[in-house]
Design an enzyme around this catalytic site. Structure first.
Site, PDB file in Angstrom:
ATOM      1  N   ASP A  76      26.945 -62.667 -18.715  1.00 52.26           N
ATOM      2  CA  ASP A  76      28.404 -62.572 -18.752  1.00 52.26           C
ATOM      3  C   ASP A  76      29.064 -63.955 -18.883  1.00 52.26           C
ATOM      4  O   ASP A  76      28.543 -64.943 -18.384  1.00 52.26           O
ATOM      5  CB  ASP A  76      28.890 -61.879 -17.475  1.00 52.26           C
ATOM      6  CG  ASP A  76      30.259 -61.252 -17.657  1.00 52.26           C
ATOM      7  OD1 ASP A  76      30.739 -61.193 -18.812  1.00 52.26           O
ATOM      8  OD2 ASP A  76      30.856 -60.818 -16.657  1.00 52.26           O
ATOM      9  N   GLY A  77      30.212 -63.973 -19.573  1.00 50.87           N
ATOM     10  CA  GLY A  77      30.998 -65.211 -19.672  1.00 50.87           C
ATOM     11  C   GLY A  77      30.975 -65.860 -21.057  1.00 50.87           C
ATOM     12  O   GLY A  77      31.505 -66.966 -21.222  1.00 50.87           O
ATOM     13  N   GLY A  94      32.683 -65.029 -23.695  1.00 48.42           N
ATOM     14  CA  GLY A  94      34.056 -65.124 -24.196  1.00 48.42           C
ATOM     15  C   GLY A  94      34.816 -66.271 -23.535  1.00 48.42           C
ATOM     16  O   GLY A  94      35.484 -67.066 -24.206  1.00 48.42           O
ATOM     17  N   TRP A 105      33.526 -68.860 -22.052  1.00 48.27           N
ATOM     18  CA  TRP A 105      32.896 -70.130 -22.464  1.00 48.27           C
ATOM     19  C   TRP A 105      33.547 -70.625 -23.762  1.00 48.27           C
ATOM     20  O   TRP A 105      33.883 -71.796 -23.894  1.00 48.27           O
ATOM     21  CB  TRP A 105      31.393 -69.906 -22.668  1.00 48.27           C
ATOM     22  CG  TRP A 105      30.617 -71.110 -23.100  1.00 48.27           C
ATOM     23  CD1 TRP A 105      29.981 -72.011 -22.292  1.00 48.27           C
ATOM     24  CD2 TRP A 105      30.372 -71.544 -24.453  1.00 48.27           C
ATOM     25  NE1 TRP A 105      29.360 -72.979 -23.053  1.00 48.27           N
ATOM     26  CE2 TRP A 105      29.589 -72.709 -24.381  1.00 48.27           C
ATOM     27  CE3 TRP A 105      30.738 -71.060 -25.717  1.00 48.27           C
ATOM     28  CZ2 TRP A 105      29.160 -73.403 -25.523  1.00 48.27           C
ATOM     29  CZ3 TRP A 105      30.321 -71.749 -26.844  1.00 48.27           C
ATOM     30  CH2 TRP A 105      29.544 -72.912 -26.745  1.00 48.27           C
ATOM     31  N   HIS A 113      29.496 -65.723 -28.218  1.00 49.70           N
ATOM     32  CA  HIS A 113      28.353 -64.808 -28.281  1.00 49.70           C
ATOM     33  C   HIS A 113      27.164 -65.464 -28.981  1.00 49.70           C
ATOM     34  O   HIS A 113      26.020 -65.301 -28.571  1.00 49.70           O
ATOM     35  CB  HIS A 113      28.736 -63.515 -29.009  1.00 49.70           C
ATOM     36  CG  HIS A 113      29.708 -62.679 -28.224  1.00 49.70           C
ATOM     37  ND1 HIS A 113      29.490 -62.354 -26.908  1.00 49.70           N
ATOM     38  CD2 HIS A 113      30.894 -62.110 -28.559  1.00 49.70           C
ATOM     39  CE1 HIS A 113      30.508 -61.616 -26.465  1.00 49.70           C
ATOM     40  NE2 HIS A 113      31.375 -61.466 -27.452  1.00 49.70           N
ATOM     41  N   ASN A 173      31.224 -51.405 -23.698  1.00 53.21           N
ATOM     42  CA  ASN A 173      31.594 -52.495 -24.617  1.00 53.21           C
ATOM     43  C   ASN A 173      32.108 -51.995 -25.977  1.00 53.21           C
ATOM     44  O   ASN A 173      32.662 -52.765 -26.760  1.00 53.21           O
ATOM     45  CB  ASN A 173      30.433 -53.479 -24.825  1.00 53.21           C
ATOM     46  CG  ASN A 173      30.162 -54.372 -23.631  1.00 53.21           C
ATOM     47  OD1 ASN A 173      29.008 -54.737 -23.357  1.00 53.21           O
ATOM     48  ND2 ASN A 173      31.194 -54.738 -22.885  1.00 53.21           N
ATOM     49  N   TRP A 174      31.968 -50.683 -26.249  1.00 56.99           N
ATOM     50  CA  TRP A 174      32.580 -50.119 -27.471  1.00 56.99           C
ATOM     51  C   TRP A 174      34.100 -50.227 -27.414  1.00 56.99           C
ATOM     52  O   TRP A 174      34.765 -50.123 -28.448  1.00 56.99           O
ATOM     53  CB  TRP A 174      32.169 -48.652 -27.661  1.00 56.99           C
ATOM     54  CG  TRP A 174      30.718 -48.489 -28.004  1.00 56.99           C
ATOM     55  CD1 TRP A 174      29.746 -47.992 -27.186  1.00 56.99           C
ATOM     56  CD2 TRP A 174      30.070 -48.814 -29.247  1.00 56.99           C
ATOM     57  NE1 TRP A 174      28.528 -48.006 -27.829  1.00 56.99           N
ATOM     58  CE2 TRP A 174      28.698 -48.495 -29.099  1.00 56.99           C
ATOM     59  CE3 TRP A 174      30.509 -49.346 -30.473  1.00 56.99           C
ATOM     60  CZ2 TRP A 174      27.758 -48.690 -30.121  1.00 56.99           C
ATOM     61  CZ3 TRP A 174      29.580 -49.536 -31.485  1.00 56.99           C
ATOM     62  CH2 TRP A 174      28.229 -49.212 -31.310  1.00 56.99           C
ATOM     63  N   ARG A 230      35.824 -52.746 -27.068  1.00 51.77           N
ATOM     64  CA  ARG A 230      36.285 -54.067 -27.529  1.00 51.77           C
ATOM     65  C   ARG A 230      36.717 -53.971 -28.993  1.00 51.77           C
ATOM     66  O   ARG A 230      36.383 -53.011 -29.684  1.00 51.77           O
ATOM     67  CB  ARG A 230      35.157 -55.080 -27.370  1.00 51.77           C
ATOM     68  CG  ARG A 230      34.789 -55.284 -25.905  1.00 51.77           C
ATOM     69  CD  ARG A 230      33.779 -56.396 -25.750  1.00 51.77           C
ATOM     70  NE  ARG A 230      33.485 -56.599 -24.340  1.00 51.77           N
ATOM     71  CZ  ARG A 230      32.983 -57.703 -23.832  1.00 51.77           C
ATOM     72  NH1 ARG A 230      32.706 -58.727 -24.620  1.00 51.77           N
ATOM     73  NH2 ARG A 230      32.750 -57.810 -22.538  1.00 51.77           N
TER      74      ARG A 230
HETATM   75  C1  IPE Z   1      28.719 -56.410 -18.656  1.00 50.56           C
HETATM   76  O1  IPE Z   1      29.657 -57.363 -18.964  1.00 50.56           O
HETATM   77  C2  IPE Z   1      28.004 -55.975 -19.901  1.00 50.56           C
HETATM   78  C3  IPE Z   1      27.127 -56.948 -20.501  1.00 50.56           C
HETATM   79  C4  IPE Z   1      26.831 -58.120 -20.015  1.00 50.56           C
HETATM   80  C5  IPE Z   1      26.500 -56.550 -21.727  1.00 50.56           C
HETATM   81  P1  IPE Z   1      31.192 -56.997 -19.235  1.00 50.56           P
HETATM   82  O2  IPE Z   1      31.872 -58.290 -19.443  1.00 50.56           O
HETATM   83  O3  IPE Z   1      31.288 -55.990 -20.308  1.00 50.56           O
HETATM   84  O4  IPE Z   1      31.598 -56.312 -17.857  1.00 50.56           O
HETATM   85  P2  IPE Z   1      33.022 -56.137 -17.169  1.00 50.56           P
HETATM   86  O5  IPE Z   1      33.936 -55.545 -18.190  1.00 50.56           O
HETATM   87  O6  IPE Z   1      33.461 -57.499 -16.755  1.00 50.56           O
HETATM   88  O7  IPE Z   1      32.768 -55.268 -16.003  1.00 50.56           O
HETATM   89  C1  IPE Z   2      28.955 -61.420 -22.736  1.00 38.53           C
HETATM   90  O1  IPE Z   2      30.093 -61.989 -22.219  1.00 38.53           O
HETATM   91  C2  IPE Z   2      28.848 -59.939 -22.625  1.00 38.53           C
HETATM   92  C3  IPE Z   2      28.415 -59.234 -23.838  1.00 38.53           C
HETATM   93  C4  IPE Z   2      27.510 -59.658 -24.643  1.00 38.53           C
HETATM   94  C5  IPE Z   2      29.065 -57.977 -24.147  1.00 38.53           C
HETATM   95  P1  IPE Z   2      31.591 -61.451 -22.372  1.00 38.53           P
HETATM   96  O2  IPE Z   2      31.885 -61.171 -23.805  1.00 38.53           O
HETATM   97  O3  IPE Z   2      31.794 -60.320 -21.454  1.00 38.53           O
HETATM   98  O4  IPE Z   2      32.394 -62.714 -21.898  1.00 38.53           O
HETATM   99  P2  IPE Z   2      33.693 -62.734 -20.988  1.00 38.53           P
HETATM  100  O5  IPE Z   2      33.375 -61.953 -19.761  1.00 38.53           O
HETATM  101  O6  IPE Z   2      34.786 -62.105 -21.806  1.00 38.53           O
HETATM  102  O7  IPE Z   2      33.929 -64.172 -20.714  1.00 38.53           O
HETATM  103 MG    MG Z   3      32.408 -60.178 -19.528  1.00 36.30          MG
END
Ligand code: IPE
Ligand code: IPE
Ligand code: MG
Length: 239
Positions: A21-22, A24, A26, A38, A69-70, A72
């Site tokens: 996670d993170g 986006g 970053w 990504h 995640n769909w 998005r």
């Molecule tokens: C969880 O992260 C899913 C993956 C890492 C693939 P998200 O960023 O989608 O989760 P939420 O929305 O913060 O709960």
């Molecule tokens: C990676 O981070 C999760 C996935 C690959 C879906 P995010 O895309 O959730 O990043 P943040 O949480 O928005 O920073």
């Molecule tokens: Mg996230």
């Protein structure tokens, strides 16, 4: 870094997971589009996967794309699908000749996923299914609740009655995997987001603040040291 001491520690986990996670945030912090976050995240995943294997950890699970995640923007989802396509090509190139088993946990029948991704995922799973070496479990289009419902429906279809844990587990994507010891979720969020709920009932959790693309080998060693200091009791008391 003295890895020998870590590798030989009897308390090392056998199966760890990354909730990556993170990506986006970053990118945002650097004034970049989310897609580049990504990209950096998936480059890091490759690096970390090699390192985990080097550390002698037997199985690595990773949460790459959730059922939720769909929700998005299409552009972001399309970009992620393209990254999974590349990731599967790299797996084929890097691991097919080695003793590595690839498991893709998640709904690969979903027609929203490009057919090349679905095909490559199924092919890699079939080709590596009997292997005994390092296991990569990539969770793509994965949802824990959906996995449990899928298992229940299969059990009903098979007409089974009075099932136990072992039979239930045979209907999960992770059926041949070792117990999940340790889950690391980067970015500071402290929630499971529908990740491996059945498998994680007795896993240890760790929530470093680092955004996934910046999560380094040093951070992983730090996390493993934290894990090894914990006392896993599984409900029992020391006799
Ligand atoms: C969880 O992260 C899913 C993956 C890492 C693939 P998200 O960023 O989608 O989760 P939420 O929305 O913060 O709960
Ligand atoms: C990676 O981070 C999760 C996935 C690959 C879906 P995010 O895309 O959730 O990043 P943040 O949480 O928005 O920073
Ligand atoms: Mg996230």
């Amino acid at each position: 870094m003295n890895l020998e001491k870590i590798i030989n520690n009897p308390k090392m986990p056998k199966h760890i997971a990354f909730i990556i996670d993170g990506n986006g945030r970053w990118a945002k912090k650097r004034g970049l589009p989310r897609s580049l976050g990504h990209k950096a995240g998936f480059d890091n995943l490759k690096k970390q996967t090699e390192f985990v294997q080097e550390l002698g950890i037997k199985t690595l699970s990773m949460y790459c794309f959730s059922k939720e995640n769909w929700n998005r923007p299409k552009q972001e989802v399309d970009y992620l699908m393209q990254l999974f396509d590349q990731m599967l090509d790299e797996y084929k190139k890097d691991y097919l000749a080695k003793d590595v088993k690839i498991v893709i946990s998640g709904d690969m029948e979903d027609e929203r996923i490009p057919s090349s991704v679905r095909q490559k995922a199924k092919e890699l799973m079939a080709l590596t299914k009997d292997r005994q070496g390092f296991v990569i479990n990539a969770c793509i289009n994965y949802g824990g609740r959906q996995e449990i419902i899928k298992a229940v429906n299969e059990i009903i279809d098979e007409g089974l009655k009075n099932i136990d844990d072992r039979i239930f587990e045979q209907h999960l994507y992770t059926k041949d995997l070792l117990p999940l010891d340790f889950i690391i979720r980067t970015s500071g969020e402290q929630r499971t987001s529908n990740f491996l709920p059945w498998q994680a009932t007795y896993s240890e959790w760790h929530f470093p603040k680092t955004y996934w693309p910046s999560f380094s080998k040093k951070d992983l060693i730090k996390a493993l040291k934290i894990y090894m200091k914990r006392n896993r009791r599984f409900g029992a008391i020391k006799g």
